[in-house]
Design a protein around this motif. Structure first.
Motif, short mmCIF file in Angstrom:
data_model
loop_
_atom_site.label_atom_id
_atom_site.label_comp_id
_atom_site.label_asym_id
_atom_site.label_seq_id
_atom_site.Cartn_x
_atom_site.Cartn_y
_atom_site.Cartn_z
N THR A 1 -4.50 4.74 -0.53
CA THR A 1 -5.03 3.41 -0.18
C THR A 1 -6.07 3.55 0.93
O THR A 1 -7.16 2.95 0.86
CB THR A 1 -3.87 2.48 0.26
N GLY B 1 0.79 -1.23 0.00
CA GLY B 1 0.00 0.00 0.00
C GLY B 1 0.82 1.27 0.00
O GLY B 1 0.29 2.35 -0.28
N ASP C 1 0.93 7.77 -1.00
CA ASP C 1 0.54 6.42 -1.42
C ASP C 1 -0.38 5.77 -0.37
O ASP C 1 -1.46 5.25 -0.68
CB ASP C 1 1.81 5.57 -1.63
MG MG Z 1 -1.27 3.11 -1.91
#
Ligand code: MG
Ligand code: ADP
Length: 367
Positions: A320, A200, A316
């Motif tokens: 997620t 993730g 990032d």
């Molecule tokens: Mg991610």
């Protein structure tokens, strides 16, 4: 897991083409699987620069690296440093490679502590931080659940609620020990069956680390690292040409249609979407992102979440987490996260719903 197409969910729109010739670099091979490399002289503002472009493949994803430096030797050195860093991180954090550091940690779950590199330890620390910041929506211990749903998509049979409950009982971050030890870290998963999965945030973190490595080389002026849907950039102060990263239209991902463009000179823009990677069970498409609260693929109705943040790993992980949280909780998460902006998309049929944070407009290039 069905891996649809391994294409970027953001496409890059590189700086405008300049003058000068494109040359191949038939020198030393690069430290990763490079599909193409070229160099071109370009004038940026009042500065004569050498631009280097490299396409490569890593972490089952298309990557692209673009650098501007003072000359070709410096551009090449920056590219090498960045690619080496990405290749090293990809190797250490690959949970499907039994020889990786992450696999060593997972194999020892319930048993002994494992000594790992500074690289792996810091990635775990970043994941823990994002677990805290997202109040648990981002949870790097979903590995066991990811494996369960992957297996289900291969067999076509949904996991039993007992197996989901059992995997859910292994999500407690208090059971993950990670401490500095010598020049690296000592990591232990306290309970048998626990599985760490850094997927993730791995790309955002790798992009960020690649940029840090490239910046230690001489003469670097500006750099873009794209890893799938993650775009991370840096430019020296006063650099005249911002990077433009395009956000893909999820209604037409096959053609990489562009929905909008984000302009950045320093920072990260990451899109997490359900259109390239997903599980499929009995003809039903299920998200590859797991909701830690239910142990099931998230059903948040978001088709994609694009997050801007100064830090690649944070962008990032936030993207997620947004896919888990859905529209309202994501807007709240981004609202309380300093430096974060986001664009959330929902779809019903051909209708796209667009929800954004207040500051997004400052980055978006409206057509
Ligand atoms: Mg991610
Ligand atoms: P990608 O861009 O590679 O599709 P994302 O950044 O969207 O990746 O993250 C998806 C990956 O993160 C999954 O494949 C899985 O490995 C891991 N993951 C799934 N659910 C979660 C979660 N709730 N928290 C942290 N990681 C997760």
């Amino acid at each position: 897991m069905r891996q649809g197409l391994l294409l970027a969910s953001i496409v890059w729109v590189a700086g405008t083409a300049g003058c000068g010739s494109s040359q191949d670099t038939a020198q030393k091979p690069y430290p990763t699987d490079v599909a193409s490399a070229s160099f071109q002289q370009q004038q940026v503002g009042d500065r004569a620069t050498m631009r280097g472009d490299v396409d490569f493949v890593t972490m089952s994803t298309e990557g692209r690296l673009v650098v501007y430096a003072d000359d070709q030797t410096q551009a090449d050195a920056a590219i090498r440093a960045a690619l080496e860093r990405v290749a090293d991180i990809a190797k250490k954090l690959n949970r499907y490679d039994p020889a990786s550091e992450l696999s060593a940690i997972n194999a020892a779950a319930g048993n002994q502590a494992v000594d790992v590199s500074d690289t792996t330890g810091r990635a775990i620390e970043a994941a823990r931080q994002m677990w805290r910041d997202s109040r648990g929506a981002f949870n790097p211990l979903v590995g066991r659940l990811v494996a369960l749903w992957k297996q289900a998509s291969e067999s076509g049979v949904e996991p039993t609620s007992e197996s989901i409950d059992e995997a859910r009982s292994l999500l407690d971050m208090a059971d993950l020990e990670c401490e500095r030890s010598g020049t690296g870290y000592r990591v232990r998963l306290q309970r048998t069956g626990m599985q760490l999965d850094l997927g993730g945030l791995a790309k955002g973190w790798a992009a960020q680390e690649a940029i840090a490595a490239a910046r230690r080389q001489k003469g670097l002026r500006s750099i873009l690292v794209m890893l799938g849907g993650d775009g991370t950039v840096w430019s020296e102060p006063g650099w005249a040409r911002p990077w433009t990263v395009a956000v893909q239209d999820p209604r037409d991902s096959a053609n990489r249609a562009i929905l909008t463009k984000i302009e950045l000179t320093d920072g990260s823009v990451v899109t997490s979407g359900n259109y390239y990677r997903y599980f499929e069970i009995g003809g039903r498409r299920l998200s590859h992102i797991i909701d830690p609260r239910t142990g099931r693929p998230t059903e948040s109705m978001l088709v994609s979440a694009t997050v801007i943040h100064p830090d690649g790993a944070a962008a990032d992980a936030l993207a997620t987490a947004c896919m888990v949280l859905g529209r309202d909780d994501s807007l709240a998460l981004l609202g309380r996260t300093k430096g974060a902006e986001g664009l959330l998309l929902t779809a019903s049929g051909d209708d796209l719903g667009r929800y954004e944070t207040d500051g997004l407009a400052g980055y978006e290039i409206r057509r």
